[in-house]
Scaffold this active site. Structure first.
Site, PDB file in Angstrom:
ATOM      1  N   CYS A 120      -4.610  13.063  13.379  1.00 38.13           N
ATOM      2  CA  CYS A 120      -5.165  11.364  12.886  1.00 38.13           C
ATOM      3  C   CYS A 120      -5.672  10.546  14.098  1.00 38.13           C
ATOM      4  O   CYS A 120      -4.386  10.720  15.601  1.00 38.13           O
ATOM      5  CB  CYS A 120      -4.888  10.290  12.621  1.00 38.13           C
ATOM      6  SG  CYS A 120      -3.345   9.710  12.453  1.00 38.13           S
ATOM      7  N   LYS A 179       0.889  -1.073  -0.693  1.00 35.19           N
ATOM      8  CA  LYS A 179      -0.027   0.055  -0.556  1.00 35.19           C
ATOM      9  C   LYS A 179       0.530   1.256   0.226  1.00 35.19           C
ATOM     10  O   LYS A 179       0.952   2.209  -0.906  1.00 35.19           O
ATOM     11  CB  LYS A 179      -1.220  -0.027   1.591  1.00 35.19           C
ATOM     12  CG  LYS A 179      -1.691   1.191   1.532  1.00 35.19           C
ATOM     13  CD  LYS A 179      -2.592   1.318   2.686  1.00 35.19           C
ATOM     14  CE  LYS A 179      -1.183   1.833   4.349  1.00 35.19           C
ATOM     15  NZ  LYS A 179      -1.160   2.880   4.243  1.00 35.19           N
ATOM     16  N   ASN A 180       1.495   0.825   1.194  1.00 30.58           N
ATOM     17  CA  ASN A 180       2.371   2.563   1.448  1.00 30.58           C
ATOM     18  C   ASN A 180       3.508   3.048  -0.329  1.00 30.58           C
ATOM     19  O   ASN A 180       4.177   4.003  -0.015  1.00 30.58           O
ATOM     20  CB  ASN A 180       3.598   2.801   1.973  1.00 30.58           C
ATOM     21  CG  ASN A 180       1.707   2.610   3.536  1.00 30.58           C
ATOM     22  OD1 ASN A 180       0.825   3.031   3.525  1.00 30.58           O
ATOM     23  ND2 ASN A 180       2.413   2.749   4.650  1.00 30.58           N
ATOM     24  N   ASP A 213       4.164   0.220  12.318  1.00 31.24           N
ATOM     25  CA  ASP A 213       2.766  -0.126  11.253  1.00 31.24           C
ATOM     26  C   ASP A 213       3.556  -1.152  12.059  1.00 31.24           C
ATOM     27  O   ASP A 213       2.215  -2.346  11.426  1.00 31.24           O
ATOM     28  CB  ASP A 213       3.741  -0.261   9.710  1.00 31.24           C
ATOM     29  CG  ASP A 213       3.159   1.441   9.710  1.00 31.24           C
ATOM     30  OD1 ASP A 213       2.675   2.453  10.253  1.00 31.24           O
ATOM     31  OD2 ASP A 213       3.697   1.484   8.216  1.00 31.24           O
ATOM     32  N   ARG A 266      -8.518  -0.737   4.885  1.00 29.74           N
ATOM     33  CA  ARG A 266      -7.913   0.062   4.189  1.00 29.74           C
ATOM     34  C   ARG A 266      -6.757  -0.759   3.806  1.00 29.74           C
ATOM     35  O   ARG A 266      -5.990   0.751   3.003  1.00 29.74           O
ATOM     36  CB  ARG A 266      -7.569   1.863   4.801  1.00 29.74           C
ATOM     37  CG  ARG A 266      -8.772   2.504   5.228  1.00 29.74           C
ATOM     38  CD  ARG A 266      -8.776   4.073   7.063  1.00 29.74           C
ATOM     39  NE  ARG A 266      -7.345   4.113   5.191  1.00 29.74           N
ATOM     40  CZ  ARG A 266      -6.199   4.897   5.991  1.00 29.74           C
ATOM     41  NH1 ARG A 266      -6.930   5.588   7.029  1.00 29.74           N
ATOM     42  NH2 ARG A 266      -5.902   5.271   6.014  1.00 29.74           N
ATOM     43  N   ARG A 307       0.587  14.737  13.593  1.00 30.68           N
ATOM     44  CA  ARG A 307       1.605  14.483  11.841  1.00 30.68           C
ATOM     45  C   ARG A 307       0.888  15.318  11.601  1.00 30.68           C
ATOM     46  O   ARG A 307       0.173  15.326  10.189  1.00 30.68           O
ATOM     47  CB  ARG A 307       0.093  13.195  11.387  1.00 30.68           C
ATOM     48  CG  ARG A 307       0.199  11.547  12.129  1.00 30.68           C
ATOM     49  CD  ARG A 307      -0.222  10.271  11.869  1.00 30.68           C
ATOM     50  NE  ARG A 307       0.317  10.342  10.211  1.00 30.68           N
ATOM     51  CZ  ARG A 307      -0.136   8.986  10.111  1.00 30.68           C
ATOM     52  NH1 ARG A 307      -0.936   9.133   9.994  1.00 30.68           N
ATOM     53  NH2 ARG A 307       0.494   8.281   8.572  1.00 30.68           N
TER      54      ARG A 307
HETATM   55  N1  EPU Z   1       6.348  14.374  11.002  1.00 28.71           N
HETATM   56  C1  EPU Z   1       7.088  15.582  11.599  1.00 28.71           C
HETATM   57  N2  EPU Z   1       6.495  17.135  10.069  1.00 28.71           N
HETATM   58  C2  EPU Z   1       6.073  16.130   9.177  1.00 28.71           C
HETATM   59  C3  EPU Z   1       6.265  15.218   9.119  1.00 28.71           C
HETATM   60  C4  EPU Z   1       5.831  13.849   9.774  1.00 28.71           C
HETATM   61  O1  EPU Z   1       7.003  16.307  12.565  1.00 28.71           O
HETATM   62  O2  EPU Z   1       6.517  17.174   8.449  1.00 28.71           O
HETATM   63  C5  EPU Z   1       6.698  13.617  12.561  1.00 28.71           C
HETATM   64  C6  EPU Z   1       5.246  13.277  12.095  1.00 28.71           C
HETATM   65  O3  EPU Z   1       4.720  13.757  13.156  1.00 28.71           O
HETATM   66  C7  EPU Z   1       5.923  11.297  13.171  1.00 28.71           C
HETATM   67  C8  EPU Z   1       6.967  11.352  11.817  1.00 28.71           C
HETATM   68  O4  EPU Z   1       7.527  12.979  11.892  1.00 28.71           O
HETATM   69  O5  EPU Z   1       6.162  11.178  14.114  1.00 28.71           O
HETATM   70  C9  EPU Z   1       7.146  10.675  11.283  1.00 28.71           C
HETATM   71  O6  EPU Z   1       6.254   9.865   9.709  1.00 28.71           O
HETATM   72  P1  EPU Z   1       6.421  10.322   8.654  1.00 28.71           P
HETATM   73  O7  EPU Z   1       5.981  11.762   7.952  1.00 28.71           O
HETATM   74  O8  EPU Z   1       7.345   9.015   8.580  1.00 28.71           O
HETATM   75  O9  EPU Z   1       4.802   9.170   7.748  1.00 28.71           O
HETATM   76  P2  EPU Z   1       3.866   9.499   7.474  1.00 28.71           P
HETATM   77  O10 EPU Z   1       4.843   9.508   6.002  1.00 28.71           O
HETATM   78  O11 EPU Z   1       2.580  10.526   6.981  1.00 28.71           O
HETATM   79  C10 EPU Z   1       4.326   6.851   6.009  1.00 28.71           C
HETATM   80  C11 EPU Z   1       3.244   5.902   6.508  1.00 28.71           C
HETATM   81  C12 EPU Z   1       2.490   5.024   7.617  1.00 28.71           C
HETATM   82  C13 EPU Z   1       4.003   4.119   8.907  1.00 28.71           C
HETATM   83  C14 EPU Z   1       5.115   5.666   8.591  1.00 28.71           C
HETATM   84  C15 EPU Z   1       6.129   6.075   9.234  1.00 28.71           C
HETATM   85  C16 EPU Z   1       3.080   6.237   3.711  1.00 28.71           C
HETATM   86  C17 EPU Z   1       1.149   6.041   3.298  1.00 28.71           C
HETATM   87  N3  EPU Z   1       2.362   5.639   5.553  1.00 28.71           N
HETATM   88  O12 EPU Z   1       3.686   8.130   6.969  1.00 28.71           O
HETATM   89  O13 EPU Z   1       1.798   4.269   7.244  1.00 28.71           O
HETATM   90  O14 EPU Z   1       3.638   4.854   9.837  1.00 28.71           O
HETATM   91  O15 EPU Z   1       4.898   6.533   7.841  1.00 28.71           O
HETATM   92  O16 EPU Z   1       7.039   4.318   9.015  1.00 28.71           O
HETATM   93  O17 EPU Z   1       3.494   5.816   4.337  1.00 28.71           O
HETATM   94  C18 EPU Z   1       0.215   2.682   8.080  1.00 28.71           C
HETATM   95  O18 EPU Z   1       0.146   1.975   6.559  1.00 28.71           O
HETATM   96  O19 EPU Z   1      -0.912   2.297   8.924  1.00 28.71           O
HETATM   97  C19 EPU Z   1       0.601   4.142   8.383  1.00 28.71           C
HETATM   98  C20 EPU Z   1       0.258   5.428   9.612  1.00 28.71           C
END
Ligand code: EPU
Length: 420
Positions: free
Chosen positions: A117, A22-23, A307, A399, A122
């Site tokens: 969320c 998915k990701n 995850d 999802r 996030r």
């Molecule tokens: N963060 C910030 N600022 C930003 C971006 C991130 O502070 O601009 C923080 C977040 O709040 C968090 C940390 O950085 O504390 C890491 O977040 P990240 O941005 O890596 O998460 P994401 O990209 O929103 C993806 C996956 C998630 C997975 C995380 C961590 C996708 C679509 N989603 O989310 O997947 O948990 O990376 O590996 O790729 C899931 O599939 O169930 C899922 C939640």
């Protein structure tokens, strides 16, 4: 709203196939906006989030075509709007992934600002500041990120304060069409980021360093069509392996990649699992034994994935001994714990750590899923419980897990979907 009804106590046995990740599929679908040529995306998982991303492309005027093998062909040349509406962003935060591609190719984008969320606040501040460093003019107004650039984005040297998966992906996609070289330091090393980079390279992008914490992207004038097959889902793979370990079972998962699951496989071995791997399969055998508790700490790849944290909590709940699980990526990812305690688990939350004292058995109860991976953990808890568990709000599971009840049935589980 459908529910899942599980009768626990069965040891999982058999073989299943793993779906596309998915990701990785989500950013790859967003990357199709970077070219006017047709991109064919293969091995897409059949999930709500994928449908939402296809719907998002559709609402911008792009008409993705689904062929008889369920591959999706996207030709974005019919695009009419450069906007991701709140109605879609609120159902799927990954909609933010269209920001970088739209800005890089069309010089403008309006994407609803995702809110917090169930697992944390996030924010997307790092996506925004990196694109600003590349010359984008961005304001957040009326709940929307409104971005534009005069001409092309410019290559920049970007240091990500926190490792962010979609942040790295957004900036990498934007940089493929920027003027000059972009260097992203402290980049995410997740296999899904590498998969996206490989797809972009197939489209004609110049990227090096994928899989390391420094990505170098040399912008090109245009990208081209290609056909790309999404890599297997490592989190789906790990979830079934943990379910098998918790139920003292013996399963083989096929069409997967053991090389990207090292942290998870090593914890499963510590839990007592006998693991064999081939190029594209993993076999786990507990030889009927109760799992042993493990302790772990989540962190960005290649460390233990956030995850998979909830699923390991379920395993520890019925394991021999006491294990501690520390979550360092998201601030509120323990919602499953309270539901597991209602099933008789002995888990205490101490800040960002949970201490799990294994109990002999859980007792089925009605429980509520709060997010995707928490739902998976409650299903595992249901599989190891005496009597019946009903998992409510399973739209979360749809999802991210393709046909979960069918796959678990194939492994011998007694699980079915019931309309409420
Ligand atoms: N963060 C910030 N600022 C930003 C971006 C991130 O502070 O601009 C923080 C977040 O709040 C968090 C940390 O950085 O504390 C890491 O977040 P990240 O941005 O890596 O998460 P994401 O990209 O929103 C993806 C996956 C998630 C997975 C995380 C961590 C996708 C679509 N989603 O989310 O997947 O948990 O990376 O590996 O790729 C899931 O599939 O169930 C899922 C939640």
């Amino acid at each position: 709203m459908d529910k899942l009804l599980i009768k626990g106590g069965v040891s999982l046995q058999g073989e299943i196939r793993i779906a596309g990740a998915k990701n990785s599929a989500l950013p790859i679908l967003a990357s199709t906006l970077l070219t006017h040529e047709t991109v064919q995306v293969c091995n897409l998982p059949h999930l709500f989030d994928i449908t939402t991303m296809i719907e998002l492309l559709g609402c911008m005027g792009v008409e993705p075509v689904i062929d008889e093998k369920l591959n999706v062909e996207v030709n974005s040349s019919t695009i009419k709007h450069f906007s991701a509406p709140y109605e879609l962003v609120k159902t799927m935060r990954a909609s933010i992934l269209v920001l970088g591609p739209l800005l890089a190719r069309y010089g403008e984008a309006e994407v609803a600002l995702p809110g917090g969320c169930a697992i944390g606040s996030r924010p997307v501040n790092l996506h925004i500041s990196a694109l600003q460093e590349m010359g984008a003019d961005i304001v957040v107004e009326d709940g929307y990120i409104k971005a534009s650039v005069d001409g092309r984005l410019k290559g920049a040297h970007i240091f990500m304060d926190i490792v962010t998966v979609t942040g790295t992906e957004n900036v990498m996609m934007a940089a493929t069409l920027a003027d000059g070289v972009t260097i992203i330091e402290n980049a995410a090393r997740e296999p899904e980021v590498v998969d996206l980079a490989n797809c972009l390279v197939k489209m004609g992008a110049i990227i090096s360093g994928q899989g390391s914490d420094t990505l170098t992207i040399t912008g090109v004038q245009e990208l081209f069509g290609c056909s790309y097959s999404v890599m297997p889902d490592r989190i789906e793979t790990g979830t079934y392996l943990i379910a098998a370990a918790a139920t003292r079972g013996h399963i083989k998962v096929k069409d997967t990649r053991p090389d990207i699951l090292e942290a998870v496989l090593s914890k499963l071995e510590q839990a007592g699992a006998d693991i064999k791997v081939g190029d594209n399969w993993i076999e786990l055998n507990m030889h009927g034994k109760r799992p042993k508790s493990v302790s772990l700490r989540t962190a960005p790849y290649p460390a233990f994935p956030t995850d998979m944290q909830a699923q390991f909590t379920a395993l520890n709940a019925v394991a021999d001994g006491t294990g501690s699980i520390t979550e360092t990526v998201f601030e509120n990812r323990f919602m499953h714990v309270h539901e597991m305690n209602r099933m008789g688990a002995d888990i205490a939350v101490e800040g960002n750590t949970v201490i799990v004292k294994g109990v002999d058995t859980l007792k089925g109860a009605p429980v509520m899923a709060t997010d995707l991976r928490a739902s998976a953990s409650l299903i595992i808890a249901g599989l190891v419980s005496e009597n019946e568990t009903i998992v409510d709000r399973i739209y979360h599971i749809d999802r991210g897990y393709e046909c979960i009840e069918e796959k678990l049935q194939l492994l011998g589980a007694t699980i079915r979907r019931v309309p409420s």
